[in-house]
Design a protein around this motif. Structure first.
Motif, PDB file in Angstrom:
ATOM      1  N   ARG A  30      -8.429  11.609 -19.283  1.00 32.39           N
ATOM      2  CA  ARG A  30      -9.276  11.176 -17.801  1.00 32.39           C
ATOM      3  C   ARG A  30      -7.911  11.781 -17.023  1.00 32.39           C
ATOM      4  O   ARG A  30      -7.018  12.447 -17.164  1.00 32.39           O
ATOM      5  N   TYR A  31      -8.425  11.733 -15.629  1.00 29.52           N
ATOM      6  CA  TYR A  31      -8.077  11.950 -14.788  1.00 29.52           C
ATOM      7  C   TYR A  31      -8.013  10.545 -13.053  1.00 29.52           C
ATOM      8  O   TYR A  31      -8.615  10.064 -13.628  1.00 29.52           O
ATOM      9  N   LYS A  32      -7.074  11.281 -12.168  1.00 32.43           N
ATOM     10  CA  LYS A  32      -7.575  10.142 -11.109  1.00 32.43           C
ATOM     11  C   LYS A  32      -6.956   8.720 -11.410  1.00 32.43           C
ATOM     12  O   LYS A  32      -8.033   7.863 -10.767  1.00 32.43           O
ATOM     13  N   HIS A  33      -6.207   8.909 -13.035  1.00 30.59           N
ATOM     14  CA  HIS A  33      -5.921   7.394 -13.415  1.00 30.59           C
ATOM     15  C   HIS A  33      -4.719   6.498 -12.374  1.00 30.59           C
ATOM     16  O   HIS A  33      -4.069   6.991 -11.189  1.00 30.59           O
ATOM     17  N   ALA A  34      -4.648   5.411 -12.671  1.00 30.42           N
ATOM     18  CA  ALA A  34      -3.017   5.271 -12.446  1.00 30.42           C
ATOM     19  C   ALA A  34      -1.696   4.335 -13.188  1.00 30.42           C
ATOM     20  O   ALA A  34      -2.567   4.046 -14.398  1.00 30.42           O
ATOM     21  N   ALA A  35      -0.829   4.923 -12.853  1.00 24.85           N
ATOM     22  CA  ALA A  35       0.492   4.675 -13.590  1.00 24.85           C
ATOM     23  C   ALA A  35       1.789   4.386 -13.334  1.00 24.85           C
ATOM     24  O   ALA A  35       2.024   4.372 -12.735  1.00 24.85           O
ATOM     25  N   VAL A  89     -14.128  -8.542 -10.846  1.00 24.24           N
ATOM     26  CA  VAL A  89     -13.044  -9.043 -10.678  1.00 24.24           C
ATOM     27  C   VAL A  89     -11.555  -8.184 -10.684  1.00 24.24           C
ATOM     28  O   VAL A  89     -10.579  -7.108 -10.218  1.00 24.24           O
ATOM     29  N   PHE A  90     -12.092  -7.280 -11.759  1.00 23.38           N
ATOM     30  CA  PHE A  90     -11.447  -5.791 -12.439  1.00 23.38           C
ATOM     31  C   PHE A  90     -12.525  -4.372 -12.544  1.00 23.38           C
ATOM     32  O   PHE A  90     -12.847  -4.228 -13.842  1.00 23.38           O
ATOM     33  N   PRO A  91     -12.155  -3.755 -11.281  1.00 26.06           N
ATOM     34  CA  PRO A  91     -13.822  -3.220 -11.555  1.00 26.06           C
ATOM     35  C   PRO A  91     -13.450  -1.397 -12.272  1.00 26.06           C
ATOM     36  O   PRO A  91     -11.925  -1.251 -12.592  1.00 26.06           O
ATOM     37  N   ALA A  92     -14.267  -0.848 -13.109  1.00 24.27           N
ATOM     38  CA  ALA A  92     -14.246   0.410 -13.125  1.00 24.27           C
ATOM     39  C   ALA A  92     -13.787   0.988 -11.999  1.00 24.27           C
ATOM     40  O   ALA A  92     -14.171   1.292 -10.677  1.00 24.27           O
ATOM     41  N   ILE A  93     -12.816   2.012 -11.995  1.00 24.57           N
ATOM     42  CA  ILE A  93     -12.297   2.587 -10.620  1.00 24.57           C
ATOM     43  C   ILE A  93     -11.169   4.062 -10.734  1.00 24.57           C
ATOM     44  O   ILE A  93     -10.656   4.099 -11.684  1.00 24.57           O
ATOM     45  N   SER A  94     -11.631   4.815 -10.048  1.00 23.37           N
ATOM     46  CA  SER A  94     -10.411   5.855  -9.901  1.00 23.37           C
ATOM     47  C   SER A  94     -10.373   5.953  -8.561  1.00 23.37           C
ATOM     48  O   SER A  94     -10.634   5.240  -7.172  1.00 23.37           O
ATOM     49  N   GLY A  95      -9.053   7.195  -8.391  1.00 26.14           N
ATOM     50  CA  GLY A  95      -8.515   7.118  -7.193  1.00 26.14           C
ATOM     51  C   GLY A  95      -7.895   6.119  -7.062  1.00 26.14           C
ATOM     52  O   GLY A  95      -7.344   5.626  -5.432  1.00 26.14           O
ATOM     53  N   HIS A  96      -7.437   5.479  -6.929  1.00 23.40           N
ATOM     54  CA  HIS A  96      -6.474   3.776  -6.829  1.00 23.40           C
ATOM     55  C   HIS A  96      -5.345   4.392  -6.968  1.00 23.40           C
ATOM     56  O   HIS A  96      -3.891   4.963  -7.334  1.00 23.40           O
ATOM     57  N   LEU A 105       1.272  -6.461 -11.257  1.00 21.87           N
ATOM     58  CA  LEU A 105       0.681  -4.774 -10.922  1.00 21.87           C
ATOM     59  C   LEU A 105      -0.424  -5.026 -10.394  1.00 21.87           C
ATOM     60  O   LEU A 105      -1.242  -5.945 -10.348  1.00 21.87           O
ATOM     61  N   LEU A 106      -0.061  -4.636  -8.832  1.00 21.86           N
ATOM     62  CA  LEU A 106      -0.696  -4.346  -8.118  1.00 21.86           C
ATOM     63  C   LEU A 106      -1.414  -3.199  -7.675  1.00 21.86           C
ATOM     64  O   LEU A 106      -1.113  -1.669  -7.929  1.00 21.86           O
ATOM     65  N   LEU A 107      -2.724  -2.855  -7.618  1.00 23.27           N
ATOM     66  CA  LEU A 107      -3.732  -2.099  -7.248  1.00 23.27           C
ATOM     67  C   LEU A 107      -4.634  -1.612  -6.363  1.00 23.27           C
ATOM     68  O   LEU A 107      -5.435  -3.075  -5.729  1.00 23.27           O
ATOM     69  N   LEU A 108      -4.449  -0.969  -5.199  1.00 18.09           N
ATOM     70  CA  LEU A 108      -5.184  -0.343  -3.900  1.00 18.09           C
ATOM     71  C   LEU A 108      -5.118   0.222  -4.153  1.00 18.09           C
ATOM     72  O   LEU A 108      -5.886   1.302  -4.261  1.00 18.09           O
ATOM     73  N   GLY A 109      -7.512  -0.369  -3.475  1.00 16.03           N
ATOM     74  CA  GLY A 109      -7.761   1.079  -2.752  1.00 16.03           C
ATOM     75  C   GLY A 109      -8.589   1.879  -4.204  1.00 16.03           C
ATOM     76  O   GLY A 109      -8.724   0.868  -5.168  1.00 16.03           O
ATOM     77  N   GLY A 110      -8.990   2.773  -3.960  1.00 18.60           N
ATOM     78  CA  GLY A 110     -10.069   3.347  -5.197  1.00 18.60           C
ATOM     79  C   GLY A 110     -11.321   3.350  -4.801  1.00 18.60           C
ATOM     80  O   GLY A 110     -11.779   3.219  -3.827  1.00 18.60           O
ATOM     81  N   PRO A 141      -7.635  -2.610   6.362  1.00 16.88           N
ATOM     82  CA  PRO A 141      -8.120  -1.576   6.122  1.00 16.88           C
ATOM     83  C   PRO A 141      -9.259  -0.521   5.230  1.00 16.88           C
ATOM     84  O   PRO A 141      -9.978  -1.909   5.052  1.00 16.88           O
ATOM     85  N   VAL A 142      -9.988   0.203   5.854  1.00 21.02           N
ATOM     86  CA  VAL A 142     -11.184   0.020   5.693  1.00 21.02           C
ATOM     87  C   VAL A 142     -10.705   0.729   4.142  1.00 21.02           C
ATOM     88  O   VAL A 142      -9.926   1.710   3.240  1.00 21.02           O
ATOM     89  N   ALA A 143     -12.492  -0.136   3.217  1.00 25.12           N
ATOM     90  CA  ALA A 143     -12.006   0.969   1.884  1.00 25.12           C
ATOM     91  C   ALA A 143     -11.269   2.257   1.724  1.00 25.12           C
ATOM     92  O   ALA A 143     -12.536   3.116   2.653  1.00 25.12           O
ATOM     93  N   ARG A 144     -11.088   2.755   0.533  1.00 23.58           N
ATOM     94  CA  ARG A 144     -10.653   4.422   0.129  1.00 23.58           C
ATOM     95  C   ARG A 144     -10.112   4.594  -0.966  1.00 23.58           C
ATOM     96  O   ARG A 144     -10.331   3.702  -1.547  1.00 23.58           O
ATOM     97  N   GLY A 145     -10.233   5.596  -1.014  1.00 32.19           N
ATOM     98  CA  GLY A 145      -9.709   6.047  -2.263  1.00 32.19           C
ATOM     99  C   GLY A 145      -8.892   7.840  -2.495  1.00 32.19           C
ATOM    100  O   GLY A 145      -8.973   7.996  -1.038  1.00 32.19           O
ATOM    101  N   GLY A 146      -8.064   8.119  -3.097  1.00 33.41           N
ATOM    102  CA  GLY A 146      -7.142   8.850  -3.041  1.00 33.41           C
ATOM    103  C   GLY A 146      -5.971   8.754  -2.021  1.00 33.41           C
ATOM    104  O   GLY A 146      -5.069   9.943  -1.390  1.00 33.41           O
ATOM    105  N   GLN A 147      -6.045   7.548  -1.817  1.00 32.43           N
ATOM    106  CA  GLN A 147      -4.672   7.721  -0.411  1.00 32.43           C
ATOM    107  C   GLN A 147      -3.472   6.924  -1.614  1.00 32.43           C
ATOM    108  O   GLN A 147      -3.576   7.839  -2.079  1.00 32.43           O
ATOM    109  N   SER A 148      -2.036   7.323  -0.605  1.00 35.10           N
ATOM    110  CA  SER A 148      -0.933   7.067  -1.043  1.00 35.10           C
ATOM    111  C   SER A 148      -0.465   6.067  -0.746  1.00 35.10           C
ATOM    112  O   SER A 148      -0.687   5.246   0.208  1.00 35.10           O
ATOM    113  N   VAL A 149       0.551   5.463  -1.873  1.00 28.98           N
ATOM    114  CA  VAL A 149       1.213   3.632  -0.934  1.00 28.98           C
ATOM    115  C   VAL A 149       2.407   3.756  -1.117  1.00 28.98           C
ATOM    116  O   VAL A 149       2.873   4.416  -2.986  1.00 28.98           O
TER     117      VAL A 149
END
Length: 495
Positions: A30-35, A89-96, A105-110, A141-149
């Motif tokens: 995969r790509y654009k996952h989080a780790a 609650v925990f959807p399929a997600i990318s770019g988060h 674990l905290l997950l934002l955006g995507g 903030p507005v929903a988004r992906g590819g941000q930095s946190v």
């Protein structure tokens, strides 16, 4: 699992990536996952493959290199209802973005199929393995992906990204994790161009640094710094290697070093693993890989891990024409605390000193992050004085580095001057030899000219001799004929 897998970290060379000998089933490439790494385990969440978002949570035990799937349960249905609808609650997600906060674990955006207009903060409790949504208030903030946190104390600093309408962003938003209140940071000076798929790091809990990323048509290789106290943007000049623009790269900071790996420009992957000295703003290439190497991928992740007391970098996934699920590790060279590394040039040292001085001269009336929330904090002058003293030490060290570098350069200059003197003597000798050769050549040319004249004169003489020979031959022939004729007459007239 064999003992070789358990001891994979014992013989690694410094600053070199090594593919880990993972055995057994692996997560989907995969790509654009989080780790993130917690307690010697690498957690992988979500991502994208072939246009499909993923929702799985995987964990790699960094001791025995075995993968396992984390099965999550959800909170009660009542806790997940917003505006009369049941939240996914925990959807399929990318770019988060994902980070550790306490035992969660905290997950934002995507990007996901969630239709919410505002950004959602999700959590995974690693102890109970419960997943849910953390409700927040304020200026969400507005929903988004590819941000930095980035995490600074108890506050999350989010920059940029791309919203659902593909609108590029360059705003700065702050979430207080203790109150779960969002605020907008009203920054000054020139911000970075709107972008996504960049990377960010925070230096000394004060300076947010943004590197690279892209718009819909442009890839960046610039560095921008936001002073989180004054909320002023700057665009400092980076010393060292000039690197290609990139997006989809990953970064992680250890002490004052910011390690950056992967990324690309939609045509080719970035081959270099970079390291930025965040205090001196010197960028260098740590190592490079071959083309099509999994480490030269977009949407890759890099994490910091401690195994058996040793620090490692761990990279996973990415896309470079193929989706990857290999795990790579690097052992970064430890910081030499006794003898700081001398910068490569006096110019770089001076630049570093000027940057540090600029940091030291920050306004004493500057704002901290709590000023965003319109609250007043009493300034602790003793802390400021301590910081200035520390920065004074850094400046003194920088001056010492410059002096040491100057001494080295002077020694090299003396050596070069000696070499220049020897070469000058040799040049004069060669020039004398050339002058002698030129004189000899001139004499030879004069002799050749005289010989050519003599040759022409000899040719004229030869032609005259030939003419005389011809005349002589004709005369002899004529005389012979006369003799033959006269002899016959006398013979006839003899009595």
């Amino acid at each position: 699992m064999g003992s070789d897998n358990c001891n994979w970290h014992s013989d690694l060379d410094y600053d070199q990536w090594v593919a880990l000998p993972v055995a057994g089933p692996r997560p989907l490439a995969r790509y654009k996952h989080a780790a993130v790494v917690i307690d010697e385990k690498l957690y992988i969440v979500g991502g994208s493959r072939n246009g499909r978002y993923l929702s799985d949570v995987q964990a790699l035990d960094l001791r025995n290199l075995s993968w396992s799937t984390i099965k999550l349960s959800t909170q009660s249905e009542a806790d997940n209802i917003r505006d009369g609808r049941l939240l996914e609650v925990f959807p399929a997600i990318s770019g988060h973005s994902m980070l550790k906060w306490g035992n969660r674990l905290l997950l934002l955006g995507g990007h996901s199929k969630d239709t919410s207009d505002n950004i959602t903060v999700r959590f995974i409790d690693l102890e109970s393995r419960v997943s849910g949504v953390m409700e927040a208030t304020g200026k969400i903030p507005v929903a988004r992906g590819g941000q930095s946190v980035s995490l600074v104390g108890s506050k999350l600093i989010m920059f940029g990204g791309e919203d659902r309408q593909r609108r590029l962003l360059n705003d700065v938003n702050v979430l207080d994790l203790e109150t779960m209140i969002w605020n907008v940071a009203e920054t000054t000076q020139s911000p970075p161009a709107p972008r996504f798929d960049h990377t960010a790091a925070v230096h000394v809990d004060r300076y947010l640094q943004i590197f690279g990323g892209c718009s819909h048509s442009t890839f960046f290789n610039d560095l921008h710094v936001l002073d989180l106290e004054t909320l002023e943007w700057s665009h400092p000049q980076v010393q060292g290697n000039l690197v290609s623009p990139r997006a989809g790269h990953a970064g992680v900071s250890i002490d004052e070093k910011w390690f950056i790996v992967g990324g690309g420009d939609n045509k080719s992957g970035a081959l270099e693993t970079l390291v930025l000295d965040m205090s001196k703003l010197i960028l260098s290439v740590l190592t490079s890989v071959e083309r099509r190497d999994p480490l030269a991928s977009e949407g890759i992740t890099i994490s910091s891990a401690v195994v058996d007391g040793e620090q490692f970098l761990v990279a996973f996934g990415g896309y470079n024409g193929n989706y990857n699920n290999e795990v790579f590790a690097m052992k970064p060279k430890p910081k030499d605390s006794k003898h700081p590394k001398i910068v490569k040039s006096s110019a770089a040292a001076a630049a570093a000193a000027s940057v540090t001085a600029a940091y030291a001269l920050a306004k004493s009336e500057s704002l901290d992050l709590t000023s965003i929330e319109n609250s007043k904090t009493k300034v602790d002058l003793s802390v400021e004085i301590g910081v200035i003293k520390e920065e004074k030490k850094v400046l003194e060290s920088s001056i010492a580095w410059v002096k040491a570098e100057k001494s080295t350069l002077n020694a090299k200059l003396d050596e070069i001057n000696e070499t220049h003197a020897d070469l000058s003597k040799e040049l004069h000798s060669v020039q004398g030899q050339l002058a002698a050769e030129k004189s000899r050549c001139a004499n030879l040319e004069t002799q050749i000219s005289e010989l050519q004249k003599m040759l022409l004169s000899m040719q004229d003489i030869e032609q005259k001799v030939q003419a005389l020979r011809s005349q002589n031959s004709a005369f002899e022939h004529h005389t012979t004929v006369q003799r033959q004729s006269s002899g016959g007459v006398w013979r006839w007239m003899a009595p």
